[in-house]
Design a protein around this motif. Structure first.
Motif, mmCIF file in Angstrom:
data_model
loop_
_atom_site.group_PDB
_atom_site.id
_atom_site.type_symbol
_atom_site.label_atom_id
_atom_site.label_comp_id
_atom_site.label_asym_id
_atom_site.label_seq_id
_atom_site.Cartn_x
_atom_site.Cartn_y
_atom_site.Cartn_z
ATOM 1 N N ARG A 102 0.857 -1.187 0.000
ATOM 2 C CA ARG A 102 0.000 0.000 0.000
ATOM 3 C C ARG A 102 0.890 1.232 0.000
ATOM 4 N NH1 ARG A 102 -5.379 -0.915 1.608
ATOM 5 N NH2 ARG A 102 -5.747 -3.109 1.987
ATOM 6 N N VAL A 103 0.561 2.178 -0.863
ATOM 7 C CA VAL A 103 1.306 3.429 -0.968
ATOM 8 C C VAL A 103 0.333 4.549 -0.594
ATOM 9 C CG1 VAL A 103 2.493 4.987 -2.570
ATOM 10 C CG2 VAL A 103 2.790 2.506 -2.788
ATOM 11 N N ALA A 104 0.778 5.448 0.254
ATOM 12 C CA ALA A 104 -0.084 6.557 0.663
ATOM 13 C C ALA A 104 -0.559 7.318 -0.581
ATOM 14 C CB ALA A 104 0.669 7.486 1.607
ATOM 15 N N SER A 105 -1.852 7.630 -0.620
ATOM 16 C CA SER A 105 -2.430 8.248 -1.814
ATOM 17 C C SER A 105 -1.873 9.637 -2.100
ATOM 18 C CB SER A 105 -3.953 8.287 -1.713
ATOM 19 O OG SER A 105 -4.342 9.044 -0.594
ATOM 20 N N VAL A 106 -1.242 10.262 -1.125
ATOM 21 C CA VAL A 106 -0.613 11.562 -1.361
ATOM 22 C C VAL A 106 0.440 11.461 -2.471
ATOM 23 C CG1 VAL A 106 1.187 11.326 0.391
ATOM 24 C CG2 VAL A 106 0.377 13.579 -0.212
ATOM 25 N N PHE A 107 0.963 10.283 -2.712
ATOM 26 C CA PHE A 107 2.003 10.106 -3.717
ATOM 27 C C PHE A 107 1.450 9.946 -5.131
ATOM 28 C CE2 PHE A 107 4.090 8.765 0.249
ATOM 29 C CZ PHE A 107 4.985 9.820 0.306
ATOM 30 N N LYS A 108 0.131 10.049 -5.299
ATOM 31 C CA LYS A 108 -0.441 10.089 -6.649
ATOM 32 C C LYS A 108 0.016 11.338 -7.382
ATOM 33 C CE LYS A 108 -4.737 7.482 -6.440
ATOM 34 N NZ LYS A 108 -6.190 7.554 -6.587
ATOM 35 N N GLU A 109 0.285 12.390 -6.653
ATOM 36 C CA GLU A 109 0.665 13.671 -7.251
ATOM 37 C C GLU A 109 2.153 13.966 -7.108
ATOM 38 O OE1 GLU A 109 -1.606 15.407 -8.933
ATOM 39 O OE2 GLU A 109 -3.109 13.914 -8.387
ATOM 40 N N ALA A 110 2.915 13.022 -6.659
ATOM 41 C CA ALA A 110 4.343 13.237 -6.384
ATOM 42 C C ALA A 110 5.187 13.111 -7.654
ATOM 43 C CB ALA A 110 4.824 12.228 -5.345
ATOM 44 N N PRO A 111 6.399 13.622 -7.614
ATOM 45 C CA PRO A 111 7.323 13.402 -8.729
ATOM 46 C C PRO A 111 7.586 11.900 -8.924
ATOM 47 C CG PRO A 111 8.104 15.192 -7.358
ATOM 48 C CD PRO A 111 6.951 14.548 -6.622
ATOM 49 N N PRO A 112 7.872 11.497 -10.156
ATOM 50 C CA PRO A 112 8.066 10.061 -10.437
ATOM 51 C C PRO A 112 9.212 9.435 -9.646
ATOM 52 C CG PRO A 112 8.681 11.401 -12.340
ATOM 53 C CD PRO A 112 8.040 12.320 -11.348
ATOM 54 N N GLU A 113 10.239 10.206 -9.354
ATOM 55 C CA GLU A 113 11.382 9.681 -8.610
ATOM 56 C C GLU A 113 10.970 9.243 -7.203
ATOM 57 O OE1 GLU A 113 12.906 12.811 -11.523
ATOM 58 O OE2 GLU A 113 11.243 12.675 -10.115
ATOM 59 N N PHE A 114 10.042 9.990 -6.596
ATOM 60 C CA PHE A 114 9.601 9.656 -5.240
ATOM 61 C C PHE A 114 8.728 8.411 -5.240
ATOM 62 C CE2 PHE A 114 9.922 14.411 -4.006
ATOM 63 C CZ PHE A 114 11.299 14.314 -3.974
ATOM 64 N N LEU A 115 7.862 8.287 -6.239
ATOM 65 C CA LEU A 115 7.049 7.069 -6.329
ATOM 66 C C LEU A 115 7.957 5.854 -6.498
ATOM 67 C CD1 LEU A 115 4.261 5.709 -6.443
ATOM 68 C CD2 LEU A 115 4.389 5.966 -8.932
ATOM 69 N N LYS A 116 8.948 5.964 -7.361
ATOM 70 C CA LYS A 116 9.860 4.835 -7.575
ATOM 71 C C LYS A 116 10.586 4.488 -6.285
ATOM 72 C CE LYS A 116 13.569 2.965 -10.368
ATOM 73 N NZ LYS A 116 14.607 3.217 -11.370
ATOM 74 N N MET A 117 11.043 5.499 -5.539
ATOM 75 C CA MET A 117 11.756 5.238 -4.288
ATOM 76 C C MET A 117 10.878 4.474 -3.305
ATOM 77 S SD MET A 117 12.524 7.279 -1.043
ATOM 78 C CE MET A 117 11.551 6.067 -0.234
#
Length: 168
Positions: A102-117
């Motif tokens: 599960r990934v916090a939904s706040v990361f739907k709008e994050a830069p791609p580098e942060f989602l990958k991390m």
């Protein structure tokens, strides 16, 4: 003094530098310059595909997660940006365990580098349960800039908190 809950474990000198950047209104500018875009992964299905592609590239022998999703109920804390668990379900007379990310939904709008991390971090838990040396070596294998991205993500969350955006 401004509390930096996402940077609490970092040295005082580094925290002073971050506070100075905040006071001079440079943190947001630095983050926008370094990470100008957002990713295109918007749905749970797209997140599952994205996660599976990374898993298949780096962890071919690990079990695939049964479910990967953005979770709006997942609360961000200084120590948890996503979660990785095993669900135990009884099927017939046997107990089956399935991995779930599960990934916090706040990361739907994050830069791609942060989602990958974050995805790399959660995938590493498929092989290494503890946050030990082997765990961080695996994270760095999957994303060579892992440690810098983790720090910058914490700066990003600090900036979100300062601007009063949801999820900060």
């Amino acid at each position: 003094m401004l509390p930096l809950r996402y940077l609490a474990g970092y040295p005082d000198d580094l925290q002073r530098q971050v506070r100075a950047a905040i006071a001079q209104d440079q943190l947001a500018t630095m983050l926008r310059t370094r990470y100008p875009g957002t990713h295109a992964v918007r749905s749970d299905g797209a997140l599952y595909d994205y996660t599976l592609a990374l898993k298949n590239r780096f962890l071919r022998n690990a079990d695939s997660p049964a479910k990967v999703l953005f979770d709006s109920r997942l609360q961000l804390t200084a120590n948890a940006l996503g979660s990785n668990g095993k669900l135990a379900r009884v099927q017939g007379g046997k107990i089956r365990r399935k991995h779930e990310i599960r990934v916090a939904s706040v990361f739907k709008e994050a830069p791609p580098e942060f989602l990958k991390m974050i995805v790399v971090h959660e995938l590493a838990h498929l092989k290494e349960r503890e946050h030990d040396r082997a765990f961080y070596q695996l994270c760095s294998h999957m994303e060579p800039a892992y440690h810098q991205l983790e720090f910058d993500l914490r700066l990003y969350l600090t900036q979100r908190e300062l601007t009063g955006l949801p999820g900060g």
